[in-house]
Design a protein around this motif. Structure first.
Motif, PDB file in Angstrom:
ATOM      1  N   UNK A  66      39.638   3.903  44.430  1.00  0.00           N
ATOM      2  CA  UNK A  66      40.787   4.529  45.081  1.00  0.00           C
ATOM      3  C   UNK A  66      40.556   4.710  46.575  1.00  0.00           C
ATOM      4  N   UNK A  67      39.333   5.057  46.973  1.00  0.00           N
ATOM      5  CA  UNK A  67      39.041   5.227  48.398  1.00  0.00           C
ATOM      6  C   UNK A  67      39.239   3.914  49.151  1.00  0.00           C
ATOM      7  N   UNK A  68      38.747   2.804  48.583  1.00  0.00           N
ATOM      8  CA  UNK A  68      38.934   1.506  49.228  1.00  0.00           C
ATOM      9  C   UNK A  68      40.398   1.089  49.236  1.00  0.00           C
ATOM     10  N   UNK A  74      47.286   1.579  53.056  1.00  0.00           N
ATOM     11  CA  UNK A  74      47.590   3.018  53.181  1.00  0.00           C
ATOM     12  C   UNK A  74      48.657   3.483  52.186  1.00  0.00           C
ATOM     13  N   UNK A  75      48.460   4.681  51.705  1.00  0.00           N
ATOM     14  CA  UNK A  75      49.386   5.324  50.769  1.00  0.00           C
ATOM     15  C   UNK A  75      50.150   6.374  51.553  1.00  0.00           C
ATOM     16  N   UNK A  76      51.441   6.126  51.772  1.00  0.00           N
ATOM     17  CA  UNK A  76      52.220   7.002  52.652  1.00  0.00           C
ATOM     18  C   UNK A  76      53.169   7.940  51.914  1.00  0.00           C
ATOM     19  N   UNK A  77      53.234   7.840  50.624  1.00  0.00           N
ATOM     20  CA  UNK A  77      54.147   8.689  49.862  1.00  0.00           C
ATOM     21  C   UNK A  77      53.351   9.663  49.010  1.00  0.00           C
ATOM     22  N   UNK A  78      53.927  10.824  48.834  1.00  0.00           N
ATOM     23  CA  UNK A  78      53.234  11.841  48.059  1.00  0.00           C
ATOM     24  C   UNK A  78      54.198  12.578  47.144  1.00  0.00           C
ATOM     25  N   UNK A 105      40.253  10.437  45.218  1.00  0.00           N
ATOM     26  CA  UNK A 105      40.909  10.665  46.515  1.00  0.00           C
ATOM     27  C   UNK A 105      42.430  10.766  46.471  1.00  0.00           C
ATOM     28  N   UNK A 106      43.058  10.261  45.437  1.00  0.00           N
ATOM     29  CA  UNK A 106      44.524  10.242  45.403  1.00  0.00           C
ATOM     30  C   UNK A 106      45.127  11.511  44.809  1.00  0.00           C
ATOM     31  N   UNK A 107      44.330  12.370  44.206  1.00  0.00           N
ATOM     32  CA  UNK A 107      44.880  13.560  43.550  1.00  0.00           C
ATOM     33  C   UNK A 107      44.069  14.801  43.910  1.00  0.00           C
ATOM     34  N   UNK A 108      44.768  15.927  43.917  1.00  0.00           N
ATOM     35  CA  UNK A 108      44.108  17.215  44.112  1.00  0.00           C
ATOM     36  C   UNK A 108      44.926  18.285  43.392  1.00  0.00           C
ATOM     37  N   UNK A 123      48.988  11.029  46.047  1.00  0.00           N
ATOM     38  CA  UNK A 123      49.521  10.083  47.029  1.00  0.00           C
ATOM     39  C   UNK A 123      49.690   8.731  46.348  1.00  0.00           C
ATOM     40  N   UNK A 124      50.735   7.995  46.795  1.00  0.00           N
ATOM     41  CA  UNK A 124      51.049   6.681  46.232  1.00  0.00           C
ATOM     42  C   UNK A 124      51.354   5.717  47.366  1.00  0.00           C
ATOM     43  N   UNK A 125      51.390   4.434  47.045  1.00  0.00           N
ATOM     44  CA  UNK A 125      51.710   3.426  48.052  1.00  0.00           C
ATOM     45  C   UNK A 125      53.174   3.465  48.437  1.00  0.00           C
ATOM     46  N   UNK A 126      54.076   3.526  47.473  1.00  0.00           N
ATOM     47  CA  UNK A 126      55.511   3.551  47.781  1.00  0.00           C
ATOM     48  C   UNK A 126      56.218   4.464  46.783  1.00  0.00           C
TER      49      UNK A 126
END
Length: 134
Positions: A66-68, A74-78, A105-108, A123-126
């Motif tokens: 996920x970090x890579x 880049x993931x610009x949507x949340x 990295x994508x969730x908290x 966070x997501x890509x789109x």
């Protein structure tokens, strides 16, 4: 056996917080781990602990992937979603669940609701496209 896992979890958290393995700190950590109250109302199952520890082992490579992904694309949507807490979770297992969700990295986890929900930011890509029926 599960009581030992709670003690080990408390000690691991203590050593992660203090980063000190001196004899005095070990004695303090063991004392605090033994003195902290535990909740014995809900029976813990060893299989739940083993399952969560297995999920953590799977989450380690997933976190790197996920970090890579975030670096390369880049993931610009949340979003903020609610996830149900599994039934019969002890405080130790709830902590491990929150750790597991937050480790990647994508969730908290933003908040743990006492009535059985985790509030999770991701966070997501789109953006997802909403499907409407005409």
């Amino acid at each position: 056996m599960v009581g030992h896992l709670n003690l080990i979890l408390r000690l691991v958290i203590w050593f992660l917080l203090t980063a000190d393995f001196s004899l005095a700190n070990i004695i303090i950590g063991v004392s605090i781990a033994l003195l902290l109250p535990g909740r014995q109302k809900t029976p813990e199952a060893l299989k739940d602990w083993l399952r969560v520890l297995g999920e953590i082992m799977v989450a380690i490579p997933q976190a790197y992937v996920e970090a890579f992904e975030i670096i390369i694309r880049p993931h610009k949507h949340e979003d903020v979603t609610m996830e149900r807490v599994k039934s019969q979770r002890t405080p130790g297992l709830i902590f491990l669940d929150i750790f597991l969700i937050t480790f990647t990295p994508k969730t908290i986890v933003l908040k743990y609701h006492e009535h059985g929900w985790y509030e999770v930011h991701l966070v997501r890509r789109r953006k997802r496209r909403s499907v409407t029926q005409d």
